[in-house]
Design a protein around this motif. Structure first.
Motif, PDB file in Angstrom:
ATOM      1  N   GLU A   1     -23.549 -25.422  -1.875  1.00  0.00           N
ATOM      2  CA  GLU A   1     -24.028 -23.842  -1.713  1.00  0.00           C
ATOM      3  C   GLU A   1     -23.569 -23.373  -0.396  1.00  0.00           C
ATOM      4  N   TYR A   2     -22.196 -23.747  -0.180  1.00  0.00           N
ATOM      5  CA  TYR A   2     -21.583 -23.610   1.111  1.00  0.00           C
ATOM      6  C   TYR A   2     -21.182 -22.234   1.174  1.00  0.00           C
ATOM      7  N   THR A   3     -21.336 -21.316   2.105  1.00  0.00           N
ATOM      8  CA  THR A   3     -20.997 -20.085   2.121  1.00  0.00           C
ATOM      9  C   THR A   3     -20.212 -19.945   3.745  1.00  0.00           C
ATOM     10  N   PRO A   4     -18.688 -19.908   3.615  1.00  0.00           N
ATOM     11  CA  PRO A   4     -18.308 -20.329   5.104  1.00  0.00           C
ATOM     12  C   PRO A   4     -18.729 -19.372   6.180  1.00  0.00           C
ATOM     13  N   CYS A   5     -18.732 -18.122   5.592  1.00  0.00           N
ATOM     14  CA  CYS A   5     -19.070 -17.194   6.721  1.00  0.00           C
ATOM     15  C   CYS A   5     -20.577 -16.754   7.059  1.00  0.00           C
ATOM     16  N   GLU A   6     -21.458 -17.372   6.462  1.00  0.00           N
ATOM     17  CA  GLU A   6     -22.769 -17.158   6.753  1.00  0.00           C
ATOM     18  C   GLU A   6     -23.429 -18.480   6.823  1.00  0.00           C
ATOM     19  N   ASP A   7     -22.570 -19.261   7.503  1.00  0.00           N
ATOM     20  CA  ASP A   7     -23.384 -20.762   7.818  1.00  0.00           C
ATOM     21  C   ASP A   7     -24.331 -20.819   8.871  1.00  0.00           C
TER      22      ASP A   7
ATOM     23  N   SER B   1     -25.450 -22.990  10.934  1.00  0.00           N
ATOM     24  CA  SER B   1     -25.030 -23.853  11.909  1.00  0.00           C
ATOM     25  C   SER B   1     -23.956 -23.110  13.101  1.00  0.00           C
ATOM     26  N   ARG B   2     -23.270 -22.458  12.385  1.00  0.00           N
ATOM     27  CA  ARG B   2     -22.410 -21.327  13.116  1.00  0.00           C
ATOM     28  C   ARG B   2     -23.013 -20.134  13.674  1.00  0.00           C
ATOM     29  N   GLY B   3     -24.031 -19.669  12.996  1.00  0.00           N
ATOM     30  CA  GLY B   3     -24.858 -18.507  13.220  1.00  0.00           C
ATOM     31  C   GLY B   3     -25.702 -18.653  14.363  1.00  0.00           C
ATOM     32  N   LYS B   4     -25.990 -19.942  14.672  1.00  0.00           N
ATOM     33  CA  LYS B   4     -27.002 -20.202  15.940  1.00  0.00           C
ATOM     34  C   LYS B   4     -26.146 -19.853  17.033  1.00  0.00           C
TER      35      LYS B   4
ATOM     36  N   HIS C   1     -19.843 -14.431  10.326  1.00  0.00           N
ATOM     37  CA  HIS C   1     -18.997 -15.366  11.355  1.00  0.00           C
ATOM     38  C   HIS C   1     -18.324 -16.306  10.599  1.00  0.00           C
ATOM     39  N   CYS C   2     -17.222 -16.218  10.612  1.00  0.00           N
ATOM     40  CA  CYS C   2     -16.274 -17.135   9.781  1.00  0.00           C
ATOM     41  C   CYS C   2     -15.708 -18.376  10.302  1.00  0.00           C
TER      42      CYS C   2
ATOM     43  N   GLU D   1     -10.285 -14.150   4.688  1.00  0.00           N
ATOM     44  CA  GLU D   1     -11.549 -14.943   4.873  1.00  0.00           C
ATOM     45  C   GLU D   1     -12.321 -15.097   3.965  1.00  0.00           C
ATOM     46  N   ALA D   2     -13.472 -15.851   3.816  1.00  0.00           N
ATOM     47  CA  ALA D   2     -14.154 -16.140   2.654  1.00  0.00           C
ATOM     48  C   ALA D   2     -15.269 -14.789   2.231  1.00  0.00           C
TER      49      ALA D   2
END
Length: 634
Positions: free
Chosen positions: A110-116, A118-121, A134-135, A535-536
């Motif tokens: 269910e990976y969404t690259p630009c709404e991940d 771990s990156r959003g933190k 955040h891509c 971008e995704a």
């Protein structure tokens, strides 16, 4: 007269000339014959062969496997592409060659690259900035294929899909427990069932929409495009479809696990999105109606920033409908666990912001409150001169593009008018005439180079193309597809040509296109978003049945690696979904190499008007495989 003897040079010369003329005529005739035969063969309809398709049984929503195939002939070689679902297929060992892309790990299904998460933190929580796009950077991009869950099944067909989805496709029960009282979603054996309920309409979206219709007409064709902010599982948008209203539903990827994924699995338009710091990826004056049903957006905060953004995307004369806090707070304040003073202050602030935007309050009745945006800004500008402290600050920029643009506490000015009863930017026709009427942005000449004649020509071209697609992809005319993505939509001609089919189209327009045409698409009564395909896209994996792209790779081949664009297409395409790509043959040859590595079955074909047109068509089908198949092969 002089006597001519046999062997006379004069007679010999005449014979040579006659023979030469005969030879030229013969050769010309042969050339013309072969030219006509070649053109006829290239333009001949593509034969298709269909296997019988078993019918769906409505009573118990049984899932039947379906088989169909399409064949193309080139000389003595037949090439077949299969557009239908047959889930017994597993990965063929011969396809797992070294050059094939590997499967990503099962936990990335269910990976969404630009709404991940771990990156959003890494981003601030203020204004929910951490939930925005955040891509990944280039070195973080994945070169693997997102797998489907082990028991993935082809979704139910529309309209059954509105009410049912397979549990194995989205194995999340959280919402069925958390929202049990509100009837969002229920688990029934191996299926999810969607009763149509919502936080503010536990008795069902249908009855709730009837309540709105009693206050503002939803059936006369004036309202066609809507936006639902904080949509849940998009039952509001799902039930508006039967009233010919197309809704862009959006919600963030948050604690309500997979709500947008549920919406798309139902065959309802939706995107991952949030009201945070950036403008929504839609043009100005796009939607006829905006809706919030306890969407938890702080409309009263940040100097009215979010209501100002709603104002930007609303058409002149469009409606904003609010239910839930703070509306009818005197009745619900205990259940909302808030004080009367707090809720009253919130409503007073919203009312004041609406006045500053020059909105008119139409009605507040029971749980609903409705405001209307003015059809132009003449009176608003006049009020600003008299009482500047109670009227809006107008932005200097009135352009449509909203890709990665920060929200501003200023009102996007409407186009100028000469009369108070004139609709700014031009009035659109009622639906369904609106789909093929020349949009105001074209008649007003606001898009350089686009004329009414070019618009009509574009419609004719796409009618012809879609008829051709139905020959080469029979499943297109058999309700096999529901969610369609047009990656470079231009004027929306592809969506318009499909308007009588049981599909909806997400029309995307690159933000740096030569012509910004997304506003035209909305004026036609269709929906879409700005998107840069380097971008995704803001969606979950396996959410589109058919992806269409015209000249997309010509546009992007010198901007970013087309391999990652194709991997993104694979991510959002359902197993056994189809792809149609139109481009030059050299570009399509490069695309086909990557398609083969992604386990697609593909075929490059001639243009619908014959082999002498430089543009060609690549048609592909994504093969069926799951994370279980991939782990077995490994």
């Amino acid at each position: 007269m002089a006597k001519e003897y046999p062997g006379s040079p004069k007679i010999h010369t005449l014979e040579i000339k006659r023979n030469r003329v005969t030879y030229i005529v013969f050769i010309s005739g042969v050339c013309i014959l072969f030219y006509v035969l070649g053109a006829w063969q290239g333009a001949a309809p593509v034969p298709s062969v269909l296997n019988p398709i078993s019918n769906w049984e409505k009573a118990d929503c049984d899932h039947h496997a379906e088989m169909a195939s399409t064949s193309w002939s080139e000389g003595n070689v037949d090439v077949a592409l299969d557009f239908e679902a047959h889930h017994q297929l597993s990965l063929d060992e011969t396809t797992i060659a070294i050059e094939k892309f590997p499967s990503c790990a099962a936990e990335l299904s269910e990976y969404t690259p630009c709404e991940d998460f771990s990156r959003g933190k890494e981003f601030p929580r203020e204004k929910l900035a951490y939930r925005e796009r955040h891509c990944p950077s280039k070195h973080e991009l994945l070169q693997c294929l997102i797998p489907a869950p082990p028991k993935y099944k082809t979704p139910f067909r529309w309209p059954q899909s509105r009410d049912y989805a397979w549990y194995d496709n989205i194995p999340h029960k959280e919402l069925s427990i958390e929202k049990a009282v509100q009837n969002w979603i229920q688990v029934k054996g191996e299926r999810f069932m969607f009763p149509g309920g919502g936080t503010m309409f536990p008795l069902g979206a249908d009855a709730y929409i009837d309540d709105i219709n009693a206050l503002v007409s939803l059936t006369d064709g004036r309202i066609r495009t809507a936006i639902d902010t904080g949509c849940g599982v998009a039952s509001f948008g799902a039930y508006l479809l039967q009233r010919d209203i197309l809704t862009m539903s959006f919600a963030p990827r948050d604690t309500h696990e997979a709500q947008v994924q549920f919406a798309l699995e139902r065959g309802v338009p939706a995107m991952i999105g949030v009201m945070a710091t950036r403008k929504l990826p839609y043009p100005a004056r796009a939607f006829d109606m905006a809706h919030c049903s306890r969407c938890l957006i702080p409309w009263y905060d940040y100097d009215g920033l979010y209501l100002i953004e709603v104002d930007r995307v609303l058409r002149p004369g469009g409606y904003w409908i609010l239910s839930g806090p703070p509306i009818r707070w005197k009745k619900y304040y205990r259940g909302w666990e808030r004080t009367q003073e707090d809720l009253k202050k919130e409503q007073d602030t919203i009312e004041e912001i609406a006045r500053r935007l020059c909105w008119k309050k139409v009605i507040e009745k029971n749980d609903l409150s409705i405001w209307q945006k003015p059809i132009n800004h003449l009176d608003c500008i006049e009020s600003h001169r008299k009482t500047p402290q109670r009227t809006p600050n107008f932005c200097k920029d009135s352009s449509d593009v909203a890709w990665y643009k920060e929200m501003e506490v200023c009102v996007t000015p409407l186009p100028r008018v000469g009369r108070r009863d004139e609709v700014a930017g031009g009035e659109v026709q009622r639906w369904p005439e609106r789909a093929f009427a020349v949009p105001p942005r074209i008649t007003e000449g606001t898009i350089p180079g686009l004329t009414s004649m070019k618009f009509e020509d574009d419609n004719r071209v796409w009618r012809e193309r879609v008829e051709h697609y139905k020959h080469i992809i029979p499943a297109l005319s058999q309700a096999r597809y529901r969610n369609v993505m047009d990656m470079n939509a231009h004027l929306g001609g592809f969506a318009a040509a499909l308007v009588k089919h049981p599909v909806w189209v997400m029309n995307t327009v690159p933000p740096d296109s030569d012509h910004d045409t997304l506003g035209v698409i909305y004026e036609r009564g269709f929906i879409g978003a700005y998107h840069d395909w380097c971008e995704a896209f803001s969606t979950y994996p396996r959410t589109y049945d058919l992806i269409h792209a015209t000249s997309l790779f010509t546009i992007y081949q010198n901007r970013c690696d087309i391999v990652y664009i194709l991997l993104e297409m694979d991510r959002i395409l359902r197993p056994e979904g189809a792809v149609i790509i139109r481009d030059t043959v050299d570009v399509l040859a490069k695309v086909q190499v990557v398609a083969d590595r992604m386990r697609w079955n593909s075929k490059i074909m001639d243009h619908e008007r014959g082999p002498f047109i430089p543009e060609k068509i690549l048609v592909a089908v994504k093969t069926y495989w799951t994370s279980a198949d991939a782990s077995t092969q490994e």
